[in-house]
Write a protein that holds these residues in place. Sequence first.
Motif, PDB file in Angstrom:
ATOM      1  N   PRO A  14     -42.821 -21.362 -30.136  1.00  0.00           N
ATOM      2  CA  PRO A  14     -42.603 -20.557 -28.972  1.00  0.00           C
ATOM      3  C   PRO A  14     -43.627 -20.709 -27.848  1.00  0.00           C
ATOM      4  N   LYS A  15     -45.132 -20.716 -28.478  1.00  0.00           N
ATOM      5  CA  LYS A  15     -46.101 -20.777 -27.392  1.00  0.00           C
ATOM      6  C   LYS A  15     -46.082 -22.111 -26.778  1.00  0.00           C
ATOM      7  N   THR A  16     -45.913 -23.104 -27.555  1.00  0.00           N
ATOM      8  CA  THR A  16     -45.829 -24.515 -27.097  1.00  0.00           C
ATOM      9  C   THR A  16     -44.519 -24.530 -26.284  1.00  0.00           C
ATOM     10  N   ASN A  17     -43.557 -24.128 -26.528  1.00  0.00           N
ATOM     11  CA  ASN A  17     -42.253 -24.038 -25.503  1.00  0.00           C
ATOM     12  C   ASN A  17     -42.627 -23.433 -24.027  1.00  0.00           C
ATOM     13  N   ALA A  18     -43.301 -22.092 -24.146  1.00  0.00           N
ATOM     14  CA  ALA A  18     -43.851 -21.638 -22.976  1.00  0.00           C
ATOM     15  C   ALA A  18     -44.485 -22.485 -22.018  1.00  0.00           C
ATOM     16  N   LEU A  19     -45.290 -23.081 -22.633  1.00  0.00           N
ATOM     17  CA  LEU A  19     -46.395 -24.012 -21.753  1.00  0.00           C
ATOM     18  C   LEU A  19     -45.695 -25.364 -21.158  1.00  0.00           C
ATOM     19  N   THR A  20     -44.873 -25.955 -22.064  1.00  0.00           N
ATOM     20  CA  THR A  20     -44.313 -27.130 -21.693  1.00  0.00           C
ATOM     21  C   THR A  20     -43.102 -27.137 -20.645  1.00  0.00           C
ATOM     22  N   ALA A  21     -42.555 -25.818 -20.807  1.00  0.00           N
ATOM     23  CA  ALA A  21     -41.331 -25.794 -19.873  1.00  0.00           C
ATOM     24  C   ALA A  21     -41.620 -25.785 -18.595  1.00  0.00           C
ATOM     25  N   MET A  22     -40.680 -26.413 -17.546  1.00  0.00           N
ATOM     26  CA  MET A  22     -41.054 -26.174 -16.257  1.00  0.00           C
ATOM     27  C   MET A  22     -40.637 -24.846 -15.784  1.00  0.00           C
ATOM     28  N   PRO A  23     -41.695 -24.448 -14.908  1.00  0.00           N
ATOM     29  CA  PRO A  23     -41.359 -22.840 -14.110  1.00  0.00           C
ATOM     30  C   PRO A  23     -40.165 -22.969 -13.375  1.00  0.00           C
ATOM     31  N   SER A  24     -39.303 -21.939 -13.630  1.00  0.00           N
ATOM     32  CA  SER A  24     -38.034 -21.852 -12.847  1.00  0.00           C
ATOM     33  C   SER A  24     -38.324 -21.275 -11.531  1.00  0.00           C
ATOM     34  N   PRO A  25     -37.604 -21.401 -10.409  1.00  0.00           N
ATOM     35  CA  PRO A  25     -37.979 -20.896  -9.158  1.00  0.00           C
ATOM     36  C   PRO A  25     -37.611 -19.466  -9.138  1.00  0.00           C
ATOM     37  N   VAL A  26     -38.256 -18.556  -8.569  1.00  0.00           N
ATOM     38  CA  VAL A  26     -38.380 -17.231  -8.489  1.00  0.00           C
ATOM     39  C   VAL A  26     -38.144 -16.908  -6.905  1.00  0.00           C
ATOM     40  N   GLY A  27     -37.179 -15.779  -6.975  1.00  0.00           N
ATOM     41  CA  GLY A  27     -36.966 -15.154  -5.509  1.00  0.00           C
ATOM     42  C   GLY A  27     -37.900 -14.553  -4.578  1.00  0.00           C
ATOM     43  N   ASN A  28     -39.086 -13.938  -5.415  1.00  0.00           N
ATOM     44  CA  ASN A  28     -39.877 -13.039  -4.463  1.00  0.00           C
ATOM     45  C   ASN A  28     -41.318 -12.890  -5.317  1.00  0.00           C
ATOM     46  N   LEU A  29     -41.889 -12.477  -4.711  1.00  0.00           N
ATOM     47  CA  LEU A  29     -43.484 -12.254  -5.013  1.00  0.00           C
ATOM     48  C   LEU A  29     -43.662 -11.615  -6.503  1.00  0.00           C
ATOM     49  N   ASP A  30     -42.789 -10.422  -6.550  1.00  0.00           N
ATOM     50  CA  ASP A  30     -42.984  -9.775  -7.839  1.00  0.00           C
ATOM     51  C   ASP A  30     -42.301 -10.340  -9.015  1.00  0.00           C
ATOM     52  N   ALA A  31     -41.319 -11.319  -8.639  1.00  0.00           N
ATOM     53  CA  ALA A  31     -40.640 -12.052  -9.749  1.00  0.00           C
ATOM     54  C   ALA A  31     -41.727 -13.206 -10.089  1.00  0.00           C
ATOM     55  N   TYR A  32     -42.413 -13.910  -9.219  1.00  0.00           N
ATOM     56  CA  TYR A  32     -43.504 -14.846  -9.503  1.00  0.00           C
ATOM     57  C   TYR A  32     -44.504 -14.236 -10.406  1.00  0.00           C
ATOM     58  N   ILE A  33     -45.042 -12.999 -10.290  1.00  0.00           N
ATOM     59  CA  ILE A  33     -46.081 -12.382 -10.752  1.00  0.00           C
ATOM     60  C   ILE A  33     -45.524 -12.146 -12.034  1.00  0.00           C
ATOM     61  N   ARG A  34     -44.297 -11.612 -12.466  1.00  0.00           N
ATOM     62  CA  ARG A  34     -43.978 -11.337 -13.767  1.00  0.00           C
ATOM     63  C   ARG A  34     -43.687 -12.511 -14.648  1.00  0.00           C
ATOM     64  N   ALA A  35     -43.296 -13.704 -13.736  1.00  0.00           N
ATOM     65  CA  ALA A  35     -43.025 -15.124 -14.397  1.00  0.00           C
ATOM     66  C   ALA A  35     -44.573 -15.621 -15.200  1.00  0.00           C
ATOM     67  N   VAL A  36     -45.551 -15.446 -14.188  1.00  0.00           N
ATOM     68  CA  VAL A  36     -46.722 -16.131 -14.734  1.00  0.00           C
ATOM     69  C   VAL A  36     -47.563 -15.368 -15.749  1.00  0.00           C
ATOM     70  N   GLN A  37     -47.206 -14.116 -15.774  1.00  0.00           N
ATOM     71  CA  GLN A  37     -47.577 -13.199 -16.813  1.00  0.00           C
ATOM     72  C   GLN A  37     -46.868 -13.616 -18.326  1.00  0.00           C
ATOM     73  N   GLN A  38     -45.903 -14.420 -18.151  1.00  0.00           N
ATOM     74  CA  GLN A  38     -45.294 -14.696 -19.442  1.00  0.00           C
ATOM     75  C   GLN A  38     -45.860 -15.897 -20.090  1.00  0.00           C
ATOM     76  N   TYR A  39     -46.878 -16.588 -19.448  1.00  0.00           N
ATOM     77  CA  TYR A  39     -47.144 -18.032 -19.876  1.00  0.00           C
ATOM     78  C   TYR A  39     -48.723 -17.486 -20.797  1.00  0.00           C
ATOM     79  N   PRO A  40     -48.549 -17.768 -22.078  1.00  0.00           N
ATOM     80  CA  PRO A  40     -49.528 -17.370 -22.891  1.00  0.00           C
ATOM     81  C   PRO A  40     -51.099 -18.213 -22.749  1.00  0.00           C
ATOM     82  N   MET A  41     -52.070 -17.475 -22.657  1.00  0.00           N
ATOM     83  CA  MET A  41     -53.499 -18.101 -22.618  1.00  0.00           C
ATOM     84  C   MET A  41     -53.829 -19.182 -23.896  1.00  0.00           C
ATOM     85  N   LEU A  42     -54.491 -20.114 -23.527  1.00  0.00           N
ATOM     86  CA  LEU A  42     -54.605 -21.166 -24.589  1.00  0.00           C
ATOM     87  C   LEU A  42     -55.934 -20.779 -25.529  1.00  0.00           C
ATOM     88  N   THR A  43     -56.095 -21.286 -26.592  1.00  0.00           N
ATOM     89  CA  THR A  43     -56.969 -21.109 -27.488  1.00  0.00           C
ATOM     90  C   THR A  43     -58.239 -22.225 -26.886  1.00  0.00           C
TER      91      THR A  43
END
Length: 297
Positions: A14-43
């Motif tokens: 799942p971690k690799t899937n999250a990083l390789t999936a293309m980011p989906s369009p978001v409608g506002n700033l709050d949605a964008y911030i929630r979206a980027v928080q979902q990308y896991p940090m790399l080791t």
Amino acid sequence: MTSTAMTLSHASNPKTNALTAMPSPVGNLDAYIRAVQQYPMLTEQEEQNLARRLRDEDDLDAARQLIVSHLRLVVSTARQYLGYGLPHADLIQEGNIGLMKAVKRFDPERGVRLVSFAMHWIKAEIHEYVLKNWRLVKVATTKAQRKLFFNLRSMKGNASHLDQAATESIATQLNVSEADVREMNMRLSGRDIALDPGPDVSDDDSYAPIDYLADDTMEPTAILEGRDRDNLQSTGLQHALGQLDDRSRHIVQSRWLADDSGATLQDLADEYGISAERVRQIEAKALKSLRSYLVPA
């Protein structure tokens, strides 16, 4: 076979899937911030592997994974500059540009994590944006002024006025002069004023900068009038004097154009052997002729 195995491996992680999936369009700033928080940090190992792929193979997918895993860092950094009244989304956008520049220049062999290396580039882009857009007129141009600009607001706290002790303390900590501190504080406390408020302002008592900054001497009509006046006082006057007879011209020049106080009527009367009254009549007639010659056609 190898390609199939790699695909299955990605799908099962799942971690690799999250990083390789293309980011989906978001409608506002709050949605964008929630979206980027979902990308896991790399080791550290994952980060180095991706950085080597980018450096050695020019792998753009590796660059994308490095970027999206650090988007949350940009959001956090941009939030620190909200006190300047600029849109959070614009600050994030500029920070993202800095992040991309950092990823492009990142060297995995230096033993430094990307998060530490990228912070400089993220802040540099945000700083440049703030300085260009916080005021119409630049408030900081030198390195020392930039440092003072970004530290003075936090160091002065909620105080609207800096006393002598606070000014001395800030100047010492930032290694700048007290005069620089006072000047920057004045710039930070100021606000932009419209040069011309426009026709919508109905207050007859309003006094906009356009009212006292206008230079009337550069108004086209005034410039043309000045040129005509200069022409009359030089070329035009000489031409008009040339239309007079010798005696009349000498009388006018002696009376009105001499460098000293000018000759008296009696002086000229003695010179020509005529009465002072006759000199006055000749002078009056010559001046009338001059006026007619000097009047524009």
